[in-house]
Design a protein around this motif. Sequence first.
Motif, PDB file in Angstrom:
ATOM      1  N   LEU A  90      -5.807   8.938 -13.445  1.00  0.00           N
ATOM      2  CA  LEU A  90      -5.642   9.250 -12.025  1.00  0.00           C
ATOM      3  C   LEU A  90      -6.198   8.103 -11.195  1.00  0.00           C
ATOM      4  O   LEU A  90      -7.308   7.625 -11.443  1.00  0.00           O
ATOM      5  CB  LEU A  90      -6.381  10.538 -11.657  1.00  0.00           C
ATOM      6  CG  LEU A  90      -6.440  10.849 -10.144  1.00  0.00           C
ATOM      7  CD1 LEU A  90      -5.057  11.191  -9.603  1.00  0.00           C
ATOM      8  CD2 LEU A  90      -7.431  11.971  -9.848  1.00  0.00           C
ATOM      9  N   LEU A  91      -5.433   7.687 -10.179  1.00  0.00           N
ATOM     10  CA  LEU A  91      -5.904   6.746  -9.180  1.00  0.00           C
ATOM     11  C   LEU A  91      -6.116   7.509  -7.877  1.00  0.00           C
ATOM     12  O   LEU A  91      -5.181   8.131  -7.364  1.00  0.00           O
ATOM     13  CB  LEU A  91      -4.892   5.623  -8.965  1.00  0.00           C
ATOM     14  CG  LEU A  91      -5.174   4.684  -7.781  1.00  0.00           C
ATOM     15  CD1 LEU A  91      -6.478   3.915  -7.998  1.00  0.00           C
ATOM     16  CD2 LEU A  91      -4.009   3.737  -7.554  1.00  0.00           C
ATOM     17  N   ILE A  92      -7.331   7.473  -7.345  1.00  0.00           N
ATOM     18  CA  ILE A  92      -7.612   8.025  -6.022  1.00  0.00           C
ATOM     19  C   ILE A  92      -7.595   6.853  -5.055  1.00  0.00           C
ATOM     20  O   ILE A  92      -8.440   5.961  -5.129  1.00  0.00           O
ATOM     21  CB  ILE A  92      -8.959   8.766  -5.983  1.00  0.00           C
ATOM     22  CG1 ILE A  92      -8.991   9.869  -7.040  1.00  0.00           C
ATOM     23  CG2 ILE A  92      -9.197   9.354  -4.594  1.00  0.00           C
ATOM     24  CD1 ILE A  92     -10.322  10.605  -7.123  1.00  0.00           C
ATOM     25  N   LEU A  93      -6.616   6.849  -4.157  1.00  0.00           N
ATOM     26  CA  LEU A  93      -6.333   5.680  -3.327  1.00  0.00           C
ATOM     27  C   LEU A  93      -6.823   5.910  -1.901  1.00  0.00           C
ATOM     28  O   LEU A  93      -6.295   6.749  -1.167  1.00  0.00           O
ATOM     29  CB  LEU A  93      -4.825   5.418  -3.333  1.00  0.00           C
ATOM     30  CG  LEU A  93      -4.315   4.094  -2.784  1.00  0.00           C
ATOM     31  CD1 LEU A  93      -4.919   2.914  -3.525  1.00  0.00           C
ATOM     32  CD2 LEU A  93      -2.793   4.047  -2.877  1.00  0.00           C
ATOM     33  N   GLY A  94      -7.867   5.189  -1.533  1.00  0.00           N
ATOM     34  CA  GLY A  94      -8.384   5.286  -0.180  1.00  0.00           C
ATOM     35  C   GLY A  94      -9.352   6.439   0.016  1.00  0.00           C
ATOM     36  O   GLY A  94      -9.661   7.192  -0.908  1.00  0.00           O
ATOM     37  N   ARG A  95      -9.798   6.573   1.229  1.00  0.00           N
ATOM     38  CA  ARG A  95     -10.745   7.639   1.566  1.00  0.00           C
ATOM     39  C   ARG A  95      -9.960   8.884   1.967  1.00  0.00           C
ATOM     40  O   ARG A  95      -9.869   9.249   3.148  1.00  0.00           O
ATOM     41  CB  ARG A  95     -11.682   7.193   2.682  1.00  0.00           C
ATOM     42  CG  ARG A  95     -12.823   8.163   2.926  1.00  0.00           C
ATOM     43  CD  ARG A  95     -13.853   7.606   3.910  1.00  0.00           C
ATOM     44  NE  ARG A  95     -14.920   8.566   4.139  1.00  0.00           N
ATOM     45  CZ  ARG A  95     -15.925   8.778   3.306  1.00  0.00           C
ATOM     46  NH1 ARG A  95     -16.013   8.078   2.190  1.00  0.00           N
ATOM     47  NH2 ARG A  95     -16.856   9.682   3.577  1.00  0.00           N
ATOM     48  N   VAL A  96      -9.386   9.552   0.996  1.00  0.00           N
ATOM     49  CA  VAL A  96      -8.518  10.693   1.272  1.00  0.00           C
ATOM     50  C   VAL A  96      -9.229  12.028   1.107  1.00  0.00           C
ATOM     51  O   VAL A  96      -8.730  13.051   1.572  1.00  0.00           O
ATOM     52  CB  VAL A  96      -7.264  10.661   0.376  1.00  0.00           C
ATOM     53  CG1 VAL A  96      -6.383   9.483   0.748  1.00  0.00           C
ATOM     54  CG2 VAL A  96      -7.633  10.604  -1.095  1.00  0.00           C
ATOM     55  N   VAL A 124     -10.436   3.737  -5.557  1.00  0.00           N
ATOM     56  CA  VAL A 124     -10.535   2.459  -4.839  1.00  0.00           C
ATOM     57  C   VAL A 124     -10.303   2.703  -3.348  1.00  0.00           C
ATOM     58  O   VAL A 124      -9.599   3.626  -2.952  1.00  0.00           O
ATOM     59  CB  VAL A 124      -9.521   1.418  -5.362  1.00  0.00           C
ATOM     60  CG1 VAL A 124      -9.750   1.124  -6.827  1.00  0.00           C
ATOM     61  CG2 VAL A 124      -8.085   1.872  -5.113  1.00  0.00           C
ATOM     62  N   GLY A 125     -10.942   1.859  -2.537  1.00  0.00           N
ATOM     63  CA  GLY A 125     -10.675   1.862  -1.103  1.00  0.00           C
ATOM     64  C   GLY A 125     -11.407   2.917  -0.301  1.00  0.00           C
ATOM     65  O   GLY A 125     -11.163   3.037   0.908  1.00  0.00           O
ATOM     66  N   HIS A 126     -12.302   3.676  -0.923  1.00  0.00           N
ATOM     67  CA  HIS A 126     -13.007   4.711  -0.159  1.00  0.00           C
ATOM     68  C   HIS A 126     -14.235   4.172   0.553  1.00  0.00           C
ATOM     69  O   HIS A 126     -14.800   4.841   1.410  1.00  0.00           O
ATOM     70  CB  HIS A 126     -13.387   5.888  -1.062  1.00  0.00           C
ATOM     71  CG  HIS A 126     -14.178   5.492  -2.271  1.00  0.00           C
ATOM     72  ND1 HIS A 126     -13.574   5.074  -3.434  1.00  0.00           N
ATOM     73  CD2 HIS A 126     -15.524   5.432  -2.497  1.00  0.00           C
ATOM     74  CE1 HIS A 126     -14.517   4.787  -4.326  1.00  0.00           C
ATOM     75  NE2 HIS A 126     -15.695   4.989  -3.781  1.00  0.00           N
ATOM     76  N   ASP A 127     -14.667   2.966   0.206  1.00  0.00           N
ATOM     77  CA  ASP A 127     -15.750   2.287   0.910  1.00  0.00           C
ATOM     78  C   ASP A 127     -15.597   0.783   0.686  1.00  0.00           C
ATOM     79  O   ASP A 127     -14.703   0.332  -0.054  1.00  0.00           O
ATOM     80  CB  ASP A 127     -17.128   2.797   0.453  1.00  0.00           C
ATOM     81  CG  ASP A 127     -17.364   2.644  -1.044  1.00  0.00           C
ATOM     82  OD1 ASP A 127     -16.691   1.804  -1.683  1.00  0.00           O
ATOM     83  OD2 ASP A 127     -18.215   3.370  -1.582  1.00  0.00           O
ATOM     84  N   ALA A 128     -16.471   0.012   1.324  1.00  0.00           N
ATOM     85  CA  ALA A 128     -16.355  -1.449   1.248  1.00  0.00           C
ATOM     86  C   ALA A 128     -16.481  -1.960  -0.179  1.00  0.00           C
ATOM     87  O   ALA A 128     -15.768  -2.894  -0.585  1.00  0.00           O
ATOM     88  CB  ALA A 128     -17.405  -2.098   2.141  1.00  0.00           C
TER      89      ALA A 128
END
Length: 334
Positions: free
Chosen positions: A193-199, A222-226
């Motif tokens: 599973l890829l969790i993409l961004g702060r969703v 990836v992409g949920h924080d800096a």
Amino acid sequence: MIGWYVHHHGHGHVARFLAVQPHLRTPVVVFSSMRRPAALASEVEWVELPTDADGFEDRDGVLRDPRDADPTVRGHLHWAPHGHPGHRARLAAIAAASVTRELQAFVVDVSAEVVAFARLLGLRTVAVTQPGARTDTPHALAYALADRIVAPWAHGAVPATGLSAHGDRVLWTGGISRYDGRTPDGAREPRSLLILGRVIDDDVREQVTALLRAHGWEVTAVGHDAASRVDDPWPLLSRSTVVLSAAGQNSVADLAAAGARAVVIAQERPFCEQDHTADALERWGLARRADASTSAAELVALVEAASEDSPDWARWQVSGGAGRMAAAVEAMLP
């Protein structure tokens, strides 16, 4: 030369421009409050506009909030605060460039006020629209004034009642993705599973990760924080069994380009944009739908169900979408 306004909220508007720009044969100058993207071709001019959403001093030296300066003109516009020097300077920069750069067409992604202003300058104006219930007075004005309206999704997928009176000027390009035409980066990895961004919230993401790993899944976020940002998520996007993503236009177009099995989470946006898009994806069998109230256990069930899906992403018409938008813009040139 073509002028192009890029709204500063989020990364979707600039991502769309970066996808379309390589298909343009005509020089372009961009106007935005965002900083120049590192990935932008060096020959493209980028004019950084001052902000018009911060506090400002009036003539008496009193600090004012632009929200208290009649910014909607009694509901007729979205944002035009009285007396804001940044707002005035933004429009002045566009007007000056229309003369000095001899602009012949102007693309607006997105702003009802800039559409109206560009048309008042006599420029052939292309308005980019988004899904949602955009039947308010400012959107109606922008649609009525635009010479061309670009809807970057598949025709018939997402209802757009605000466009119904302007069908002869609307181009449904299909989704526009920076990954259009890019080949997958290897075979899909099983039970990944890829969790993409702060969703989703951090605690929900941690619960989903723990539950799926207990079921034998690998989970990458990836992409949920800096610290978790990556320059190129394509390898992960194209190799993961399932992708958990927002339901924004660029996110969905990227999912389509990758042919991903997906669970999309409709995030709160003006005019319920992502809710309309997520509903359309679910209705067309392209993705499983969730929202902010969906629990970690429910998300896990959706991910495992999505792993067995076979979405026909060709229906979203991403292939050639950026080129179709570029062609529509250049067709406006005299």
